[in-house]
Design a protein around this motif. Sequence first.
Motif, PDB file in Angstrom:
ATOM      1  N   UNK A   1       1.313   5.780  -7.343  1.00  0.00           N
ATOM      2  CA  UNK A   1       0.114   5.718  -8.053  1.00  0.00           C
ATOM      3  C   UNK A   1      -0.053   7.142  -6.873  1.00  0.00           C
ATOM      4  N   UNK A   2       0.140   7.767  -6.386  1.00  0.00           N
ATOM      5  CA  UNK A   2      -0.591   8.865  -5.855  1.00  0.00           C
ATOM      6  C   UNK A   2       0.448  10.227  -6.256  1.00  0.00           C
ATOM      7  N   UNK A   3      -0.574  11.361  -6.102  1.00  0.00           N
ATOM      8  CA  UNK A   3      -0.236  12.193  -6.746  1.00  0.00           C
ATOM      9  C   UNK A   3       1.174  12.561  -6.227  1.00  0.00           C
ATOM     10  N   UNK A   4       0.757  12.886  -4.284  1.00  0.00           N
ATOM     11  CA  UNK A   4       1.877  12.913  -3.759  1.00  0.00           C
ATOM     12  C   UNK A   4       2.709  13.055  -3.790  1.00  0.00           C
ATOM     13  N   UNK A   5       3.212  11.422  -3.929  1.00  0.00           N
ATOM     14  CA  UNK A   5       4.973  11.042  -3.237  1.00  0.00           C
ATOM     15  C   UNK A   5       4.716  10.400  -4.663  1.00  0.00           C
TER      16      UNK A   5
ATOM     17  N   UNK B   1      -6.686   7.228  -3.005  1.00  0.00           N
ATOM     18  CA  UNK B   1      -5.421   7.505  -2.722  1.00  0.00           C
ATOM     19  C   UNK B   1      -4.857   8.637  -2.819  1.00  0.00           C
ATOM     20  N   UNK B   2      -5.419   9.350  -3.571  1.00  0.00           N
ATOM     21  CA  UNK B   2      -5.502  10.981  -3.203  1.00  0.00           C
ATOM     22  C   UNK B   2      -6.220  11.433  -2.183  1.00  0.00           C
TER      23      UNK B   2
ATOM     24  N   UNK C   1       6.468   6.557   1.709  1.00  0.00           N
ATOM     25  CA  UNK C   1       6.805   6.379   0.705  1.00  0.00           C
ATOM     26  C   UNK C   1       7.897   7.030   0.251  1.00  0.00           C
TER      27      UNK C   1
ATOM     28  N   UNK D   1       0.736  -1.611   0.755  1.00  0.00           N
ATOM     29  CA  UNK D   1      -0.064  -0.223  -0.067  1.00  0.00           C
ATOM     30  C   UNK D   1       1.169   1.332  -0.405  1.00  0.00           C
ATOM     31  N   UNK D   2       1.975   1.421   0.625  1.00  0.00           N
ATOM     32  CA  UNK D   2       2.824   2.123   0.964  1.00  0.00           C
ATOM     33  C   UNK D   2       3.481   2.681  -0.476  1.00  0.00           C
TER      34      UNK D   2
ATOM     35  N   UNK E   1       2.283   2.095  -3.528  1.00  0.00           N
ATOM     36  CA  UNK E   1       1.083   1.730  -3.648  1.00  0.00           C
ATOM     37  C   UNK E   1       0.915   3.458  -4.115  1.00  0.00           C
ATOM     38  N   UNK E   2       1.153   4.048  -3.231  1.00  0.00           N
ATOM     39  CA  UNK E   2       1.124   5.144  -2.241  1.00  0.00           C
ATOM     40  C   UNK E   2       2.328   6.255  -2.989  1.00  0.00           C
TER      41      UNK E   2
ATOM     42  N   UNK F   1      -6.968   6.338  -8.546  1.00  0.00           N
ATOM     43  CA  UNK F   1      -5.761   7.576  -8.434  1.00  0.00           C
ATOM     44  C   UNK F   1      -6.691   8.507  -6.933  1.00  0.00           C
TER      45      UNK F   1
ATOM     46  N   UNK G   1      -5.310  -2.458   5.795  1.00  0.00           N
ATOM     47  CA  UNK G   1      -5.823  -1.034   5.328  1.00  0.00           C
ATOM     48  C   UNK G   1      -6.162   0.351   6.998  1.00  0.00           C
TER      49      UNK G   1
ATOM     50  N   UNK H   1       1.140   6.333   9.509  1.00  0.00           N
ATOM     51  CA  UNK H   1       0.648   6.180   9.347  1.00  0.00           C
ATOM     52  C   UNK H   1      -0.311   4.431   9.104  1.00  0.00           C
ATOM     53  N   UNK H   2       0.117   3.744   8.630  1.00  0.00           N
ATOM     54  CA  UNK H   2      -0.305   2.578   9.435  1.00  0.00           C
ATOM     55  C   UNK H   2       0.025   2.278  10.291  1.00  0.00           C
TER      56      UNK H   2
ATOM     57  N   UNK I   1      -5.154  10.821   1.545  1.00  0.00           N
ATOM     58  CA  UNK I   1      -4.369  10.841   2.475  1.00  0.00           C
ATOM     59  C   UNK I   1      -4.583  11.362   3.857  1.00  0.00           C
TER      60      UNK I   1
END
Lengths: 224, 166, 391
Positions: B44-48, C155-156, B135, B37-38, B40-41, C152, C93, C172-173, C159
């Motif tokens: 795929x995530x816009x932040x990292x 995921x955004x 990430x 998941x991290x 993936x973050x 996407x 998760x 975070x986790x 956060x």
Amino acid sequence: MSSAETETPEEAAPATDDAREAVLAEFTSRLGDGVVGSHIRVGDDLWIRVDRAHWLEAAEVAKSMGYRFFDFLSAIDWLPSPFGRDMDAQEDLVVAGTPAKEPEAMVQGYAGGDTRFQLLARLYSISAGMGITFKCDLPDDDLTAPTWSNVFAGANWHEREAREMFGFSFDGHPNMINMYLPADFVGNPLRKDFPLLARRVRPWPGIVDVEPMPGVADEEGEGE
Amino acid sequence: MGLVESGKLPKPLAKLLNISRKYSIWAYQWGLACCAIEMGAAFASPRYDVMRLGVIPFPASPRQADLVVIAGTVTDKLAPAVVRLYEQMPDPKYVISMGSCANCGGPYWDSYSVTKGVDQLIPVDVYVPGCPPRPEALLEGIILLQERIAHEDMAARWKGEPIVVS
Amino acid sequence: MTAVSDPQSVSALVAEANDNRVNLDFETEGMTLNMGPQHPATHGTLRIIARLDGEQVISAEPMCGYMHRGYEKLTEVRTYPQINALINRIDWLGSFANEVPFILAAEKLMDVEAPPRAQWIRTILFEMSRVANISLFLGDFGLQLGGMTAGFYAFRDREWVLNQIESATGGRFHPNFDRIGGLKDDLPKGWIEESHTAMDKLLAFCDEMEDLLVGNEIFQGRTRGIGVIPAEIALSYGLSGANLRASGVDWDLRRDNCPPGLVYDKADWKVWTHPDGDCFARTWVRLQETREAAKIVKQLLDTIPSGPVMAKVPRIIKVPAGEAYVATENPLGEMGYYVVSKGDLVPFRVKIRSASFNNISVLPWVARGAYVPDLISILGSLYFILGDIDR
């Protein structure tokens, strides 16, 4: 049902749990001498121990009483672990010359028991909002039990897992293959005499250094 | 390219080749557990965003990948699949082991079914510690790998000697 | 055969009859399709061996164990705080939610109650972990059905929730924030206002997901009427959570059998059910549950009492002998811990009842007769986490 940690004398605590007593009474009347032990924690839960000959019938009776939600099925191995708790530093024990601890006696839990292995299952009734935890003794030389998978379809996978973890067999189960472990795995991991090899090779070093909590006198800190 | 394997490539060209290789990594993610998941973050995530480093995620198959990021616990049951995946990747290939489970078994160091570290199966280039690593930690691991690629002597790979980072 | 008068139906029947006649001439064999341990659509390392007849599935057998880490054996050699750190990683998760039933079981055996402020914060973090978990499901389900955009956005927007969890707990986790008797720490300054903002953003995200996914024609075509699970089957397999509620059973452990230690009765919220029992119903119920969870968080944030966050418990925790089972409504379903204690630092046996194990055991029953793409829809809508299946 929680009480404060002070030692005020208990108020008239609810002495009986009528709903669960009624369930136990009806169950006993339907199953007769199949019920060999029981325990009620007031306001919380009901434990019923049945003997193996009535294990399947117990499932059917419970289902007809409304306990149709299948929670889980597993087992408990009551043998005290021959490897100890594995938390004491093995080096300290050897160095200090502590004699080996006597192996403890085997003591079963709620609703009693006589054997090392006990099946443990739980069913729930959505309409009544209560659950029953079932236990069943399995004699050491004959670790078999009838399968519940014809009554509760979910028991199929749980019995597969119990088989590979403890070494039981379930009569009439349609698909007895390993659930979690590779097919060539040797041993039954959840038995108490199955060692965790990493801890045998390199014992847990114990607490290496302990600093006293700020402002609190240090006790002989053993585990965190 | 016969010049690369035999070591006869002139230095500026080798340097150029390394720089272009380090900025065009196609990373295959073998996301197993929580670290996935991290990852993936990170991917795929816009932040990292990892694409700003030149690393593109999600190749269609391991046969097209340069880098594999093993993220999560490797169990003994899964070990043959990991080895097969590594063998499917074409050379030159790199491995990042992400998270403590893949590094050394992690919190399950005494379990009966966990492989204590993926480096028991395949050679690892970069270890990213953490449980799970943030990430940003994975991005740092990728940058470290890029530095390693930049100083790599391609001929050493084919000669079979251990790769030395200058 | 009923008599049909509509010429279109007649021609369709004729075409089908011709087809069948042609198929009889071909000798076809069934094919075994292996959706292997590494597959984008399985949430982790699940392997499904499907026997196919053409495009239809005759049998689909899941093979688990590729993520089996031996939790129940490991709990027998770890102290209670160490176990708390370990069980975060079962459902990775919604991590905070894994700690809560175990801590409540230990507190039940020790007869200790967490102070009210701790109970409030526990419930708030529990619901936040539910939001974090299910929002990824919504995005991921869209991804599996082919709508990559949703992933996407998920995921955004996740956060925001992870930021809040991190600023309160440090991780975070895997926050590892719950302790027997309360919580590790109090909330940082300004957390309550920031959480309000985060929950508002999540509510906007839910509306966005509804726009993107639920009304979409392809989504409806791929999920309506697919993978119907009747209520009786669901009960006998032990399905729980949104899967059960989507089959019409009105059962929610937060409302009906809430263990003492969580304060769901202090907020005004609703349990969502759906009578259909198909993939669409499960997705829809989860979407509503996410909204409901965000609303619960907002209500509880306004009413947190002040006070200590930790009850007086000894520094070295020895739980008295006994057995206890506590189950809570986790994001994936009903998760429970059956703790057997002998009065030691270390529990004697912990049986972990994980929700996804029962949720996936229904797959062989549901997948008979489905088509291969429907298998993906069914898997996605049943929603499982491999760590929860394999423990």
